[in-house]
Scaffold this motif. Sequence first.
Motif, PDB file in Angstrom:
ATOM      1  N   TYR A   2      44.050  37.555  33.873  1.00 33.30           N
ATOM      2  CA  TYR A   2      43.787  37.284  35.540  1.00 33.30           C
ATOM      3  C   TYR A   2      44.258  35.902  35.565  1.00 33.30           C
ATOM      4  O   TYR A   2      44.118  34.876  34.697  1.00 33.30           O
ATOM      5  N   ASP A 106      46.331  39.628  39.058  1.00 32.32           N
ATOM      6  CA  ASP A 106      46.139  40.681  37.986  1.00 32.32           C
ATOM      7  C   ASP A 106      47.413  40.824  37.137  1.00 32.32           C
ATOM      8  O   ASP A 106      48.264  41.513  37.625  1.00 32.32           O
ATOM      9  N   LYS A 141      38.091  37.418  35.901  1.00 36.05           N
ATOM     10  CA  LYS A 141      38.258  36.247  37.123  1.00 36.05           C
ATOM     11  C   LYS A 141      37.666  35.397  37.132  1.00 36.05           C
ATOM     12  O   LYS A 141      37.993  34.334  37.516  1.00 36.05           O
TER      13      LYS A 141
END
Length: 416
Positions: A2, A106, A141
């Motif tokens: 990410y 992503d 994340k």
Amino acid sequence: MYVLADCNNFYASCERVFNPSLNGKPIVVLSNNDGCVIARSNEAKVAGVKMGAPAFQIKELIQRYNIQVFSSNFILYGDMSRRVMSILASYTPVYEVYSIDECFLDLNGIDADMREYGLRMRTQVRRWTGIPLSVGVAPTKSLAKVANRIAKKFPELQGVHVIDSEEKRIKALRWLPIEDVWGIGRRYARKLRAMGVNTAYDFTQLPESMVRSLMTVVGWRLQRDLQGIPSIEMELPEKKDSIATTRSFDRDYNTFEDLHERIATFTMMSAEKLRRQQSLCRRMMLFVETNRFNEKEDFYSNSVLLKLPFPTSSSLELTQFAVNGLRKIYKENKHYKRAGVILMDFVDANLYQPSLFFNSNPKHKSLMEAIDKLNNKHGKMIVRLASQDELTHKMRRLHLSKAYTTNVDELIEITI
Ligand SMILES: [Mg+2]
């Protein structure tokens, strides 16, 4: 993997793009009505300007360090943000615009050298928009968020940091104080510190059951995410199920006309958002209230819920309903301080079957499309109802820069 891509000192950077003489100088941007500091360039941070400081309190600092002061120019920042995001969106099909200056990407399934990919992103955004970007890359994340912080903090990384090994993950988490972890508020940070948890790494070492009982499943998800197991999902744009526009006023409003204008403006603003997500609304609520801290007057607050005769997203129809509603709750001789309009009970504009008798005026659809187009292109509220004032006239903005990218009359001029 990410990515968290975050623009550096975004508002200040937007001002600099169009006025390069500001490079290297301290800049602050003030909130609506020139109230308090909402953005600072690095130089202003060094000069000692605190985030959120009221403008009047930093007068002396401004003079001493010759700090350049700007009113918030959200038309400019919004447009620059759109440009940055559209570049970032070309790097992956799955992305989440997290705030005006931050975007998660992503990159799972994308086969590239992550450091190079990040550097390319950064160079392209810089070259195409002039905005400096920091890029954090990691397996989750929350770790991407940490990587981004490191990329910003250490200039030798050239704005890109990749966490791609256990060693780097642990090193990064040991470096990060617990209060700076994404999603850990001040309250939890204080509790955790009291338990001897000082860094993000300490947090990942706590027993799962303890985290769950202290911070519910949300905290547990964050803990796993920081351990490198993706547990916080991408939030893809979703339709809202209610849209609210509420404001406190800059002064007391006491005539019906004054409130009428505000309610019409709030309805227009909400209706525009409603159309953007292609919904129609079937109910709306409005409220008005006086100043609860005014000791000379009894506090008055009232609201009304309106069931509309047909679903609509037309600003004209909604404003008409809203004004009728206002008549029911408006009381004379009151000093109003706050009001709001909330649209709710939505149906999908593309799926709705018109009824036999009562329907939204079909002509309004193309009219609203035309208005939205004009307002998008030339700035908010250039087309508005006769009952509305221009929104910006309500705001104190003594230090406003130009709408360089959205107003033809304010384009930058180059003299050779
Ligand atoms: Mg930022």
